[in-house]
Design an enzyme around this catalytic site. Structure first.
Site, PDB file in Angstrom:
ATOM      1  N   GLU A  57      19.578  12.013  58.085  1.00  0.00           N
ATOM      2  CA  GLU A  57      21.094  12.074  57.692  1.00  0.00           C
ATOM      3  C   GLU A  57      21.280  13.201  56.474  1.00  0.00           C
ATOM      4  O   GLU A  57      20.229  13.216  55.768  1.00  0.00           O
ATOM      5  CB  GLU A  57      21.566  10.875  57.626  1.00  0.00           C
ATOM      6  CG  GLU A  57      21.549   9.764  58.681  1.00  0.00           C
ATOM      7  CD  GLU A  57      22.619  10.185  59.659  1.00  0.00           C
ATOM      8  OE1 GLU A  57      23.456  11.346  59.438  1.00  0.00           O
ATOM      9  OE2 GLU A  57      23.059   9.638  60.824  1.00  0.00           O
ATOM     10  N   CYS A  78      23.999  10.468  64.391  1.00  0.00           N
ATOM     11  CA  CYS A  78      22.989  10.812  64.531  1.00  0.00           C
ATOM     12  C   CYS A  78      22.938  12.297  65.189  1.00  0.00           C
ATOM     13  O   CYS A  78      23.360  12.609  66.195  1.00  0.00           O
ATOM     14  CB  CYS A  78      22.366   9.993  65.550  1.00  0.00           C
ATOM     15  SG  CYS A  78      20.337  10.619  65.618  1.00  0.00           S
TER      16      CYS A  78
END
Length: 226
Positions: A105, A2
């Protein structure tokens, strides 16, 4: 992994899903936080339990103790965090929650890496598991916090092989509870995470790659463009 996420709604919107009769020292604030591109190294509102009260503190998203001679870390893997030299004390005594709406992402497609925005299908808030150096109101900018990550599964693995550990509201409160042992916290990571099939995602603009860019356009679905 993350590396970027959003913290868009007001603190009261996040707390409404989480807190009912729990005592807090958090002042009322209906103003949206409005952060569409939260990056490592910046201060992030971090929810934590001190002295049986919930507190919300601005804490730097990175962790680098004095003996660490490499770049600051931003994530901790659930597979090793509970037992590693670096994170064990944080796991046992520095568990916290990060409010979020979704995270970004990058997926390699051909010779490019394209960004995607991942969020709950029902658009409910996300509660990321985090660990860090207590007390979180100390102002220490070297030893802040890390987001706990797990292996991605089901469709999420098509985007990235890691993902932030997202708890249900009930599990988030138990995770932060000082009475919860390190072993019990480890069980929560296995039993109380929001499953992958409750998430969805869409491609977003490459502009999200620049931390200076903010604004609602960053989370728009670019596949909708004609």
């Amino acid at each position: 992994m993350c590396g970027r996420f959003t913290q868009i709604q007001s603190r009261d919107d996040y707390l409404a899903f989480l807190v009912e009769e729990t005592d807090t020292d958090i002042p009322y604030d209906p103003e949206p936080i409005g952060r569409y591109n939260v990056a490592p190294g910046t201060k992030v509102l971090l929810l934590n339990n001190r002295e049986d009260h919930l507190h919300l503190d601005p804490v730097v998203w990175s962790y680098a103790p004095q003996w660490w001679d490499k770049a600051p870390l931003i994530n901790a893997r659930i597979e090793t965090a509970a037992t590693s030299r670096m994170f064990k004390s944080l796991w046992n005594h520095g568990r916290a929650i990060v409010f979020a709406d979704g995270w970004y992402e990058w997926k390699k497609e051909g010779d490019k890496k394209l960004p995607y925005y991942i969020y709950r299908k029902d658009r409910k808030p996300l509660y990321f598991a985090a660990i860090g150096k207590q007390p979180f109101d100390s102002g220490d900018e070297a030893e802040g916090f890390l987001i706990v990550t797990a292996a991605a599964d089901k469709g999420l693995i098509d985007i990235h092989d890691r993902r932030p550990l997202v708890f249900t509201p009930e599990a988030a409160l138990e995770w932060m509870d000082p009475e919860t042992t390190g072993a019990q916290a480890s069980e929560l990571t296995l039993d109380a995470a929001v499953p992958a099939d409750e998430f969805t995602w869409h491609p977003v603009t490459q502009s999200v790659g620049n931390v200076k860019n903010q604004g609602a356009d960053l989370i728009k679905n670019t596949s909708d463009k004609i």
